[in-house]
Design a protein around this motif. Structure first.
Motif, short mmCIF file in Angstrom:
data_model
loop_
_atom_site.label_atom_id
_atom_site.label_comp_id
_atom_site.label_asym_id
_atom_site.label_seq_id
_atom_site.Cartn_x
_atom_site.Cartn_y
_atom_site.Cartn_z
N GLU A 166 0.82 -1.21 0.00
CA GLU A 166 0.00 0.00 0.00
C GLU A 166 0.86 1.26 0.00
OE1 GLU A 166 -2.91 -0.02 3.07
OE2 GLU A 166 -4.02 -1.73 2.24
N ARG A 167 2.03 1.19 0.60
CA ARG A 167 2.93 2.34 0.62
C ARG A 167 4.02 2.25 -0.44
NH1 ARG A 167 3.44 4.08 7.05
NH2 ARG A 167 1.44 3.18 7.66
N GLY A 168 4.16 1.07 -1.03
CA GLY A 168 5.24 0.87 -1.99
C GLY A 168 6.60 0.77 -1.33
N TRP A 169 6.62 0.34 -0.05
CA TRP A 169 7.87 0.24 0.70
C TRP A 169 8.38 -1.20 0.66
CZ3 TRP A 169 7.31 3.23 6.00
CH2 TRP A 169 7.09 4.58 5.73
N LEU A 170 9.66 -1.35 0.39
CA LEU A 170 10.29 -2.66 0.43
C LEU A 170 11.37 -2.65 1.50
CD1 LEU A 170 10.50 -5.51 -1.04
CD2 LEU A 170 12.56 -4.53 -2.10
N PHE A 171 11.19 -3.47 2.52
CA PHE A 171 12.21 -3.67 3.54
C PHE A 171 13.14 -4.76 3.02
CE2 PHE A 171 8.48 -1.89 5.51
CZ PHE A 171 9.00 -0.90 6.33
N ALA A 172 14.33 -4.33 2.56
CA ALA A 172 15.13 -5.14 1.64
C ALA A 172 16.20 -5.98 2.32
CB ALA A 172 15.78 -4.24 0.60
N GLY A 173 16.40 -5.83 3.63
CA GLY A 173 17.44 -6.63 4.28
C GLY A 173 18.78 -6.44 3.61
N ASP A 174 19.47 -7.55 3.30
CA ASP A 174 20.78 -7.47 2.66
C ASP A 174 20.71 -7.76 1.16
OD1 ASP A 174 21.86 -6.84 5.07
OD2 ASP A 174 23.24 -8.53 5.18
N LEU A 175 19.51 -7.72 0.60
CA LEU A 175 19.40 -7.92 -0.84
C LEU A 175 19.91 -6.70 -1.59
CD1 LEU A 175 18.28 -9.89 -3.06
CD2 LEU A 175 16.26 -8.40 -3.08
N PRO A 205 9.05 -1.06 -6.28
CA PRO A 205 8.89 -0.34 -5.01
C PRO A 205 9.30 1.12 -5.16
CG PRO A 205 10.86 -1.73 -4.94
CD PRO A 205 10.11 -2.09 -6.20
N VAL A 206 8.59 1.99 -4.45
CA VAL A 206 8.91 3.42 -4.52
C VAL A 206 9.93 3.81 -3.45
CG1 VAL A 206 6.69 3.98 -5.52
CG2 VAL A 206 6.96 4.07 -3.04
N ARG A 207 10.08 2.95 -2.45
CA ARG A 207 11.08 3.22 -1.41
C ARG A 207 11.73 1.93 -0.98
NH1 ARG A 207 10.37 7.05 4.01
NH2 ARG A 207 12.61 7.32 4.35
N LEU A 208 13.07 1.93 -1.00
CA LEU A 208 13.84 0.79 -0.54
C LEU A 208 14.42 1.11 0.83
CD1 LEU A 208 15.86 -0.07 -3.78
CD2 LEU A 208 14.04 -1.44 -2.77
N LEU A 209 14.18 0.22 1.78
CA LEU A 209 14.66 0.40 3.15
C LEU A 209 15.65 -0.73 3.43
CD1 LEU A 209 11.19 1.36 4.46
CD2 LEU A 209 13.18 2.86 4.44
N PRO A 210 16.95 -0.41 3.44
CA PRO A 210 17.99 -1.44 3.46
C PRO A 210 18.35 -1.90 4.85
CG PRO A 210 19.00 0.72 3.32
CD PRO A 210 17.50 0.95 3.34
N GLY A 211 19.13 -2.98 4.90
CA GLY A 211 19.59 -3.52 6.17
C GLY A 211 20.84 -2.85 6.71
N HIS A 212 21.52 -2.05 5.88
CA HIS A 212 22.77 -1.40 6.29
C HIS A 212 22.94 -0.04 5.60
CE1 HIS A 212 24.51 -5.14 8.02
NE2 HIS A 212 23.88 -5.74 7.02
N HIS A 213 23.75 0.79 6.25
CA HIS A 213 24.32 2.01 5.66
C HIS A 213 23.25 3.04 5.30
CE1 HIS A 213 27.87 -0.36 6.00
NE2 HIS A 213 27.60 -1.13 4.97
N ARG A 214 23.49 3.81 4.27
CA ARG A 214 22.67 4.99 4.00
C ARG A 214 21.22 4.61 3.70
NH1 ARG A 214 24.59 7.51 -1.75
NH2 ARG A 214 22.44 8.29 -1.76
N LEU A 215 20.33 5.49 4.15
CA LEU A 215 18.89 5.26 3.98
C LEU A 215 18.31 5.94 2.74
CD1 LEU A 215 17.87 5.78 7.70
CD2 LEU A 215 17.80 3.61 6.47
#
Length: 254
Positions: A166-175, A205-215
Motif C-alpha cells: 500500500e505504501r510501496g515500501w520494500l524492507f530489503a534486508g541485505d538484498l 517499489p517506490v522506497r527501498l529500506l535497506p539492512g545497512h548504511h545509507r537510507l
C-alpha cells in the motif's frame, strides 16, 4: 537507554533504529499497527533493544520478522518471544553455523567504541526456537498494515524481503543497499541473487529500506542492480570466486 542507537521516524507509525557507531551500520525497522507491531531484524545485540522499542510503541505485542539469520541481524532476538524466520534458516536460528571466534572477529573487525558494560569476549550469537516459519507470499497483518513475505534467496538460503504494497515500501534486508552485495560465501548463490533482485525490481517499489548504511537510496537501485547482475551473467562471471565488481553506489562481491 544506552545512547548506542539512533532512532529516526520514517512516518508517524514507523521508525528505523540504527547502529551507526559500528562499521556494519545495521538497521532495524519498527512498524506499529492497530493491533500489534512488527520489528524487522534486531541488529548486533550489543545494547538492549527492547527499551527502545517499548519507548516507541508501549505495550503492543511485537513480532520479530527476520530478513535472514546472519549474526548482525539477530543479535537482539533474545529479548523477544515471537520470532519469525524463513523455514530454510530455522536450523541456523537454533544452532548458528559459524563458530563464536569467527563472529567475534567480524564484530571487532574495525575499531568501535562499544556501549558501557559490553564485552566482545563474552559476545555470543543468539540461538533459539522460532515461533513462526515464514513462507513466500504469506501476508502478515498487524492491524491496518499488511506485509507480504518475499523469499529472496541468494545472499542466504532463506533471505526474505518484506513488501508493504500500500505504501510501496520494500524492507530489503541485505538484498539491496549502498555497499557490497555479498554473494561469495559458501552459503550464497549468485544466480539466485540475480533472480531475487530481478523479482523485486519488477514489483517497482517506490522506497527501498535497506539492512545497512545509507537510507536515502534512489528508487531505481533495484533496476541498477538487476542490470549489473545481468551484465555479469552475460560476461560469464556470475559465479563464486569471480571477484568484486564496482558499480558506484554498490559493489557485487562474487
Amino acid at each position: 537507554m544506552t545512547g548506542w542507537y539512533t532512532v529516526e521516524p520514517l512516518a508517524a507509525d514507523t521508525w528505523v533504529i540504527s547502529e551507526y557507531r559500528h562499521w556494519e551500520e545495521p538497521h532495524c525497522y519498527l512498524l506499529r499497527g492497530r493491533d500489534a507491531a512488527a520489528l524487522i531484524d534486531t541488529g548486533l545485540g550489543v545494547a538492549p533493544l527492547l527499551p527502545e522499542v517499548r519507548a516507541l510503541i508501549g505495550p503492543l505485542p511485537v513480532t520479530v520478522l527476520t530478513t535472514h539469520v546472519h549474526w548482525d541481524h539477530i543479535g537482539g532476538h533474545g529479548a523477544f518471544s515471537d520470532l519469525a524466520v524463513h523455514e530454510k534458516e530455522a536450523p541456523w536460528l537454533r544452532r548458528f553455523p559459524l563458530p563464536p571466534e569467527a563472529v567475534r572477529a567480524a564484530l571487532t573487525a574495525q575499531p568501535c567504541t562499544f556501549p558501557a558494560g559490553f564485552s566482545a569476549e563474552q559476545y555470543r550469537v543468539f540461538q533459539g526456537e522460532p515461533r513462526r516459519l515464514l513462507r513466500d507470499g504469506q501476508v502478515l497483518d498487524i492491524g491496518g498494515r499488511r506485509l507480504t513475505v518475499l523469499h529472496t534467496p541468494g545472499h542466504s538460503p532463506g533471505h526474505c524481503c518484506f513488501l508493504e504494497a500500500e505504501r510501496g515500501w520494500l524492507f530489503a534486508g541485505d538484498l539491496l543497499y549502498a555497499g557490497s552485495l555479498d554473494a561469495f560465501y559458501p552459503t550464497t548463490d549468485p544466480v539466485q541473487y540475480r533472480q531475487s533482485v530481478r523479482r523485486v525490481q519488477k514489483l517497482g517499489p517506490v522506497r527501498l529500506l535497506p539492512g545497512h548504511h545509507r537510507l536515502d537510496l534512489p528508487a531505481n537501485l533495484a533496476s541498477r542492480a538487476a542490470a549489473a547482475f545481468d551484465g555479469l551473467a552475460a560476461a560469464g562471471v556470475l559465479h563464486h570466486g569471480a571477484g568484486r565488481f564496482d558499480f558506484g553506489l554498490f559493489q557485487i562481491h562474487l
